[in-house]
Design a protein around this motif. Structure first.
Motif, PDB file in Angstrom:
ATOM      1  N   ALA A   1      34.918  -5.173 -31.976  1.00 41.81           N
ATOM      2  CA  ALA A   1      35.951  -4.199 -32.333  1.00 41.81           C
ATOM      3  C   ALA A   1      35.767  -3.683 -33.736  1.00 41.81           C
ATOM      4  N   ARG A   2      35.265  -4.540 -34.612  1.00 39.69           N
ATOM      5  CA  ARG A   2      35.046  -4.114 -35.993  1.00 39.69           C
ATOM      6  C   ARG A   2      33.813  -3.228 -36.122  1.00 39.69           C
ATOM      7  N   GLN A   3      32.913  -3.337 -35.141  1.00 40.57           N
ATOM      8  CA  GLN A   3      31.704  -2.528 -35.198  1.00 40.57           C
ATOM      9  C   GLN A   3      31.962  -1.077 -34.798  1.00 40.57           C
ATOM     10  N   ARG A   4      33.082  -0.835 -34.152  1.00 40.18           N
ATOM     11  CA  ARG A   4      33.316   0.496 -33.602  1.00 40.18           C
ATOM     12  C   ARG A   4      34.276   1.283 -34.502  1.00 40.18           C
ATOM     13  N   LEU A   5      33.843   1.473 -35.733  1.00 39.54           N
ATOM     14  CA  LEU A   5      34.662   2.186 -36.701  1.00 39.54           C
ATOM     15  C   LEU A   5      34.227   3.639 -36.874  1.00 39.54           C
ATOM     16  N   GLY A   6      33.209   4.109 -36.157  1.00 43.17           N
ATOM     17  CA  GLY A   6      32.701   5.464 -36.342  1.00 43.17           C
ATOM     18  C   GLY A   6      33.673   6.511 -35.857  1.00 43.17           C
ATOM     19  N   GLY A   7      33.476   7.709 -36.336  1.00 44.77           N
ATOM     20  CA  GLY A   7      34.358   8.812 -35.971  1.00 44.77           C
ATOM     21  C   GLY A   7      33.841   9.663 -34.837  1.00 44.77           C
ATOM     22  N   GLY A   8      32.741   9.293 -34.179  1.00 40.46           N
ATOM     23  CA  GLY A   8      32.198  10.085 -33.088  1.00 40.46           C
ATOM     24  C   GLY A   8      31.413  11.297 -33.522  1.00 40.46           C
ATOM     25  N   ARG A   9      31.090  11.396 -34.824  1.00 39.67           N
ATOM     26  CA  ARG A   9      30.371  12.573 -35.312  1.00 39.67           C
ATOM     27  C   ARG A   9      28.903  12.560 -34.884  1.00 39.67           C
ATOM     28  N   GLY A  10      28.355  11.363 -34.680  1.00 37.25           N
ATOM     29  CA  GLY A  10      26.945  11.297 -34.294  1.00 37.25           C
ATOM     30  C   GLY A  10      26.679  11.975 -32.967  1.00 37.25           C
ATOM     31  N   THR A  11      27.557  11.769 -31.985  1.00 37.91           N
ATOM     32  CA  THR A  11      27.400  12.406 -30.683  1.00 37.91           C
ATOM     33  C   THR A  11      27.516  13.919 -30.804  1.00 37.91           C
ATOM     34  N   VAL A  12      28.457  14.370 -31.637  1.00 30.82           N
ATOM     35  CA  VAL A  12      28.610  15.812 -31.848  1.00 30.82           C
ATOM     36  C   VAL A  12      27.346  16.403 -32.462  1.00 30.82           C
ATOM     37  N   GLY A  13      26.778  15.700 -33.441  1.00 29.38           N
ATOM     38  CA  GLY A  13      25.555  16.189 -34.071  1.00 29.38           C
ATOM     39  C   GLY A  13      24.393  16.272 -33.098  1.00 29.38           C
ATOM     40  N   MET A  14      24.253  15.274 -32.223  1.00 27.37           N
ATOM     41  CA  MET A  14      23.175  15.309 -31.229  1.00 27.37           C
ATOM     42  C   MET A  14      23.375  16.468 -30.265  1.00 27.37           C
ATOM     43  N   ARG A  15      24.614  16.683 -29.849  1.00 24.66           N
ATOM     44  CA  ARG A  15      24.881  17.791 -28.920  1.00 24.66           C
ATOM     45  C   ARG A  15      24.591  19.133 -29.590  1.00 24.66           C
ATOM     46  N   GLU A  16      24.934  19.272 -30.863  1.00 24.35           N
ATOM     47  CA  GLU A  16      24.659  20.522 -31.574  1.00 24.35           C
ATOM     48  C   GLU A  16      23.168  20.778 -31.692  1.00 24.35           C
ATOM     49  N   ARG A  17      22.390  19.743 -31.942  1.00 23.59           N
ATOM     50  CA  ARG A  17      20.933  19.929 -32.043  1.00 23.59           C
ATOM     51  C   ARG A  17      20.352  20.378 -30.707  1.00 23.59           C
ATOM     52  N   ALA A  18      20.842  19.818 -29.619  1.00 23.15           N
ATOM     53  CA  ALA A  18      20.302  20.187 -28.306  1.00 23.15           C
ATOM     54  C   ALA A  18      20.702  21.605 -27.918  1.00 23.15           C
ATOM     55  N   THR A  19      21.977  21.948 -28.102  1.00 24.09           N
ATOM     56  CA  THR A  19      22.442  23.274 -27.698  1.00 24.09           C
ATOM     57  C   THR A  19      21.880  24.372 -28.593  1.00 24.09           C
ATOM     58  N   ALA A  20      21.536  24.042 -29.847  1.00 25.43           N
ATOM     59  CA  ALA A  20      20.961  25.051 -30.733  1.00 25.43           C
ATOM     60  C   ALA A  20      19.635  25.572 -30.205  1.00 25.43           C
ATOM     61  N   LEU A  21      18.909  24.757 -29.441  1.00 25.47           N
ATOM     62  CA  LEU A  21      17.640  25.176 -28.849  1.00 25.47           C
ATOM     63  C   LEU A  21      17.799  25.666 -27.414  1.00 25.47           C
ATOM     64  N   GLY A  22      19.040  25.731 -26.943  1.00 22.51           N
ATOM     65  CA  GLY A  22      19.260  26.148 -25.567  1.00 22.51           C
ATOM     66  C   GLY A  22      19.135  25.020 -24.567  1.00 22.51           C
ATOM     67  N   GLY A  23      19.222  23.767 -25.031  1.00 25.59           N
ATOM     68  CA  GLY A  23      19.096  22.614 -24.153  1.00 25.59           C
ATOM     69  C   GLY A  23      20.449  22.056 -23.733  1.00 25.59           C
ATOM     70  N   THR A  24      20.409  20.890 -23.105  1.00 20.36           N
ATOM     71  CA  THR A  24      21.626  20.223 -22.645  1.00 20.36           C
ATOM     72  C   THR A  24      21.652  18.809 -23.195  1.00 20.36           C
ATOM     73  N   PHE A  25      22.872  18.246 -23.263  1.00 16.34           N
ATOM     74  CA  PHE A  25      23.028  16.901 -23.815  1.00 16.34           C
ATOM     75  C   PHE A  25      24.173  16.205 -23.097  1.00 16.34           C
ATOM     76  N   THR A  26      23.963  14.929 -22.757  1.00 17.60           N
ATOM     77  CA  THR A  26      25.012  14.091 -22.169  1.00 17.60           C
ATOM     78  C   THR A  26      24.958  12.724 -22.826  1.00 17.60           C
TER      79      THR A  26
END
Length: 673
Positions: free
Chosen positions: A341-366
């Motif tokens: 429980a203490r390890q899960r302190l992130g704000g979820g920004r990493g997933t957003v960043g990965m999705r932005e990198r994929a969509t910027a090239l016209g790709g998909t991300f899940t």
């Protein structure tokens, strides 16, 4: 300056026309030139100048205006439009450069028909009118070919400029993006930890008299949190040690090095990079590497000690890249670790960043929990080949890369010999079309295979001597085909100089072309019966004529080769500058992102890590007041660094970020508020 460029050529053309007529006629006191004709000539000159002045912005309107002015000048003497007639070619060139091929295909024939009508009305003989119409068609085709070549060149420069602008934009955002990403990491990894230590220590100090047990709990909590903070910051610093040069390395090498670094931090990664994907570089490879790095960072944060499988696949057909990163969930017991429980302190920004990198090239991300077991899975599909590349792959291989300019040049070169035959012997025009077309047809591929085209043109130059030898062509027709067909050799020599390679390797083409033409003319002379002059030294005469004719052909061939070599040199200089600018911009973006990581890593090691280690030491020594002071100092240093990252408004301004950090360190207001 742009306005001067628009008006200079039309004004010069008008000045030449007015100086020739009516200027020359007025100087000679020609009684045929009256006030009405002079006024009409001035009005026509003004209209034509105004029409040509807008040829860059409205090329079709300019071309039609010029043609309308010429038609309106039909009542005037023929000399009144002698120089103005060049305006049609200038306007047509602008249409070919600045309009699509469909527009050129409509405007060109319209102008040709109008010019043919003018010829019929001006000339007395139908044969002369037909001949002038053919000449106009040849001129129009040549102008269209030159204009389309210029359009292709300008399109390439605009494409390079857009690519450079995109790279500049990426460079401008590189350091800013890196600052934002690192700021999120710093806030998620450490700010919450140090804040909780400060709050807990202050509460224990205030309530220590009434609840002594809080002091021991606060010291234990501070020691555990300090160790966790130190470990998290060490992991972050290790991730920021990637050198700038590594970002230009092949994808497979970078992923392997990255996984080895995470293995040293406690993960158990397994890497499979397909052979097609291993050597990749460029935007797609950069996005794939960033997604793998972010996925491993999340696995290290949320599932330390877990097994992670990395798969990077690529399809050679279209260059697409598929990235899959899976972990098996948090490890049950991690030495020195903390609860999940203490390890899960992130704000979820990493997933957003990965999705932005994929969509910027016209790709998909899940991304989400695995369906086949415990753990988390990330999958990205990144396109490789662009739509333009796929479109270029369509079509027959032999026709790939051809456009209107190639056909226009080949048709113009084929028309010249036919026109010469029409003038000399009109009844043989149909018979001359075959050799003329065969001689000019190889020029369609002059850009792709210039040496082969030259050889084909020199070989087809023998069609006229062979036709004469077999009695298919008369001597006059064969001579017209050979003489007018020499333009094809000139175009082929220019193509070798412009497209075959550096000048030091193509200069022999001058001698090759001159010798080939000499041999074809020698064959023509032999077929015409000159060898019957043996009693007068006919063979020696032929050899002497061969040398003379070859020497006569050499200067024009040298001129065409030199022009092609000069064009190639200029083109290579422009492209070298564009490549250098693009490479420098891309490298600057890589270097700026690396500089941000290096600078922040130095700040972390020099300030925050020192206070985090001191928190652990004070806690182990039982000094709760020291724990609170060190945690507060570490939090202040962290906030200073975050504030410096967020206050830089100019993307890529690492010097400003560094100055902001230094100012906060030396300012008395830099303490925690």
């Amino acid at each position: 300056m742009e306005r001067i460029r628009h008006w200079l050529l039309p004004v010069l053309l008008t000045a030449l026309q007015l100086a020739y007529w009516p200027g020359r006629a007025l100087r000679e006191d020609d009684p045929a030139v009256g006030a009405v004709q002079s006024a009409a000539a001035l009005a026509a000159a003004a209209a034509l100048t105004a029409g040509l002045a807008v040829r860059r912005r409205r090329p079709v309107a300019a071309a039609l205006t010029v043609e309308a002015v010429l038609l309106a000048c039909l009542p005037l003497p023929q000399d009144a439009t002698l120089v103005h007639a060049l305006g049609v070619l200038i306007a047509l060139y602008s249409v070919a450069v600045r309009c699509p091929g469909r527009t050129v295909a409509v405007v060109g024939p319209v102008l040709a028909l109008c010019e043919a009508g003018r010829s019929v009305l001006v000339l007395d003989s139908g044969t002369e009118a037909a001949g002038e119409a053919v000449v106009n068609c040849v001129l129009f085709l040549t102008v269209v070919g030159l204009g389309r070549s210029r359009r292709r060149w300008l399109a390439g420069r605009r494409s390079a400029a857009r690519e450079l602008a995109r790279a500049e934009s990426e460079r401008a955002r590189a350091a800013l993006t890196e600052r934002e990403r690192l700021a999120r990491e710093l806030h998620d990894v450490s700010a919450h930890h140090l804040t909780s230590v400060v709050v807990t220590a202050d509460a224990a100090l205030r309530l220590g008299d009434r609840k002594p047990e809080l002091t021991a709990q606060a010291l234990e909590f501070a020691a555990d949190t300090g160790r966790e903070t130190t470990a998290a910051l060490h992991r972050l610093v290790a991730l920021m040690r990637t050198s700038a040069a590594d970002e230009e390395s092949p994808l497979g090498e970078r992923v392997a090095e990255l996984s080895a670094g995470f293995a040293r931090l406690g993960l158990r990664p397994g890497v499979h990079v397909a052979p097609e994907a291993a050597p990749l570089t460029g935007p797609t490879a950069e996005a794939a590497f960033a997604i793998v790095r972010e996925a491993l960072t999340n696995a290290l944060r949320y599932a330390p000690g877990s097994t992670v499988r990395i798969h990077v696949l690529s399809k050679a057909a279209d260059g697409t890249v598929d990235v899959t990163v899976e972990d098996d969930g948090a490890a049950g017991g991690v030495p020195g670790g903390v609860p999940a429980a203490r390890q899960r302190l992130g704000g979820g920004r990493g997933t957003v960043g990965m999705r932005e990198r994929a969509t910027a090239l016209g790709g998909t991300f899940t991304a989400g929990p695995r369906t086949d077991g415990a753990g988390w899975a990330v999958h990205a599909h990144l396109p490789g080949a662009t739509r333009a590349q796929r479109q270029r792959a369509v079509g027959h291989r032999a026709l790939r890369g051809l456009d209107l300019s190639d056909g226009a040049v080949a048709l113009a070169v084929a028309t010249l010999p036919v026109f010469a035959v029409v003038v000399e012997e009109p009844t043989a025009a149909a018979l001359a079309c075959g050799p003329a077309v065969a001689h000019a047809l190889p020029l369609l591929w002059r850009r792709r295979a210039p040496w082969a085209v030259l050889c084909a043109v020199l070989a087809t130059a023998w069609l006229a001597p062979l036709g004469l030898a077999f009695g298919l062509l008369s001597p006059d027709v064969a001579l017209c085909l050979a003489t007018a067909g020499a333009v094809a050799e000139c175009v082929a020599v220019y193509a070798v100089g412009a497209f075959a390679g550096p000048a030091r390797g193509t200069w022999p083409v001058m001698a090759v072309a001159a010798a080939g033409l000499c041999l074809s003319f020698l064959a023509l002379a032999v077929a015409d019966g000159m060898t019957q002059l043996e009693e007068d030294g006919g063979v020696g005469l032929l050899l002497f004529l061969n040398v003379i004719v070859g020497a006569a052909f050499l200067p024009p061939m040298a001129a065409f080769w030199g022009l092609g070599a000069a064009v190639r040199s200029r083109r290579e200089r422009v492209r070298a500058w564009e490549d250098h600018a693009l490479t420098a911009t891309v490298w600057s973006a890589v270097a700026e992102a690396h500089e941000e990581r290096r600078r922040i890593a130095v700040e972390l090691r020099g300030q925050v890590l020192r206070h985090a280690d001191a928190v652990v030491a004070r806690a182990e020594a039982g000094d709760l007041s020291g724990v609170a002071a060190e945690a507060r100092a570490g939090l202040a240093a962290m906030r200073e660094l975050l504030a410096a990252l967020r206050e830089v408004t100019a993307p890529g301004d690492t010097e400003a970020a560094r100055a902001a950090t230094t100012e906060r360190k030396t300012s008395p207001q830099g303490a925690l508020t």
